[in-house]
Design an enzyme around this catalytic site. Sequence first.
Site, short mmCIF file in Angstrom:
data_model
loop_
_atom_site.label_atom_id
_atom_site.label_comp_id
_atom_site.label_asym_id
_atom_site.label_seq_id
_atom_site.Cartn_x
_atom_site.Cartn_y
_atom_site.Cartn_z
N HIS A 180 1.18 -0.43 -8.15
CA HIS A 180 -0.26 -0.63 -8.38
C HIS A 180 -0.77 -1.80 -7.53
O HIS A 180 -1.84 -1.72 -6.92
CB HIS A 180 -0.53 -0.94 -9.85
N LYS A 205 -5.35 7.66 -27.27
CA LYS A 205 -4.06 7.72 -26.54
C LYS A 205 -3.42 6.34 -26.65
O LYS A 205 -4.01 5.34 -26.22
CB LYS A 205 -4.35 8.08 -25.08
N ARG A 215 1.94 9.22 -5.02
CA ARG A 215 3.35 9.05 -4.64
C ARG A 215 3.94 10.33 -4.07
O ARG A 215 4.97 10.30 -3.43
CB ARG A 215 4.16 8.59 -5.86
N SER A 224 4.88 3.06 -14.28
CA SER A 224 4.84 2.27 -15.51
C SER A 224 5.88 2.78 -16.51
O SER A 224 6.52 2.00 -17.21
CB SER A 224 3.44 2.35 -16.14
P1 ADP Z 1 -3.03 7.00 -14.97
O1 ADP Z 1 -4.39 6.61 -14.51
O2 ADP Z 1 -2.75 8.46 -14.65
O3 ADP Z 1 -2.71 6.60 -16.36
P2 ADP Z 1 -1.57 4.78 -13.82
O4 ADP Z 1 -2.34 3.82 -14.63
O5 ADP Z 1 -0.08 4.70 -13.95
O6 ADP Z 1 -2.00 6.29 -14.02
O7 ADP Z 1 -1.87 4.60 -12.27
C1 ADP Z 1 -3.18 4.43 -11.76
C2 ADP Z 1 -3.21 4.95 -10.33
O8 ADP Z 1 -2.20 4.33 -9.53
C3 ADP Z 1 -2.95 6.46 -10.20
O9 ADP Z 1 -3.75 6.96 -9.14
C4 ADP Z 1 -1.49 6.54 -9.84
O10 ADP Z 1 -1.20 7.74 -9.14
C5 ADP Z 1 -1.36 5.32 -8.95
N1 ADP Z 1 0.01 4.82 -8.89
C6 ADP Z 1 0.88 4.64 -9.90
N2 ADP Z 1 2.06 4.16 -9.48
C7 ADP Z 1 1.95 4.05 -8.13
C8 ADP Z 1 2.84 3.64 -7.08
N3 ADP Z 1 4.09 3.25 -7.33
N4 ADP Z 1 2.39 3.63 -5.81
C9 ADP Z 1 1.12 4.05 -5.55
N5 ADP Z 1 0.24 4.47 -6.48
C10 ADP Z 1 0.64 4.47 -7.75
#
Ligand code: ADP
Length: 163
Positions: free
Chosen positions: A17, A41, A92, A130
């Site tokens: 992130h 959720k 990813r 995460s």
């Molecule tokens: P969500 O919004 O689906 O709950 P997350 O909070 O985990 O997902 O992630 C927010 C955004 O960051 C999403 O677009 C996810 O695809 C992206 N993301 C998560 N992990 C990575 C990573 N390791 N590298 C690049 N982008 C990521």
Amino acid sequence: MTKCVYPGSFDPFTLGHLDILARACALFGEVKVAVLHNARKSSFFALDERLAFIRRAIQAKGLNNASAVAFEGLLADFMKLERADCVLRGIRGAIDYEYEAAMAALNKRLYPICETVVLMASPEHIAVSSSMVREIGRLGGDIGSLVPEVNRETIAERLLADE
Ligand code: ADP
């Protein structure tokens, strides 16, 4: 000046992130990380904790045009309220792509002037998520290469206490 919003659950905020956020800060005038508060959720980390992790990481990395706020409800409504131009997301691989393409199409339908900008994960963060942090941390594994250094201890302690 392009203002973009980076929405997500960030449960917790990972190095993947942070990488997306830092790269976007170099491209856009302002980047606001929007942490989803979804009463229906459940997340492992409370909203306040998730926000604090992001703010600490932003400060440690010196990202002066980044900030973090909470949001609930429709992303399109939040975008309008913020007068933001684009949604920032990261992908990813193919599985992320399917989901992001559908979300981008939906957001475009609800808020036509809004663009979704997707950055590709850096190779070293392709396997970082995460859920992986939560899983490894609960089992007492080393999460040092998965989360920002400033948050490592707190996250590790919280996850270990869950077992
Ligand atoms: P969500 O919004 O689906 O709950 P997350 O909070 O985990 O997902 O992630 C927010 C955004 O960051 C999403 O677009 C996810 O695809 C992206 N993301 C998560 N992990 C990575 C990573 N390791 N590298 C690049 N982008 C990521």
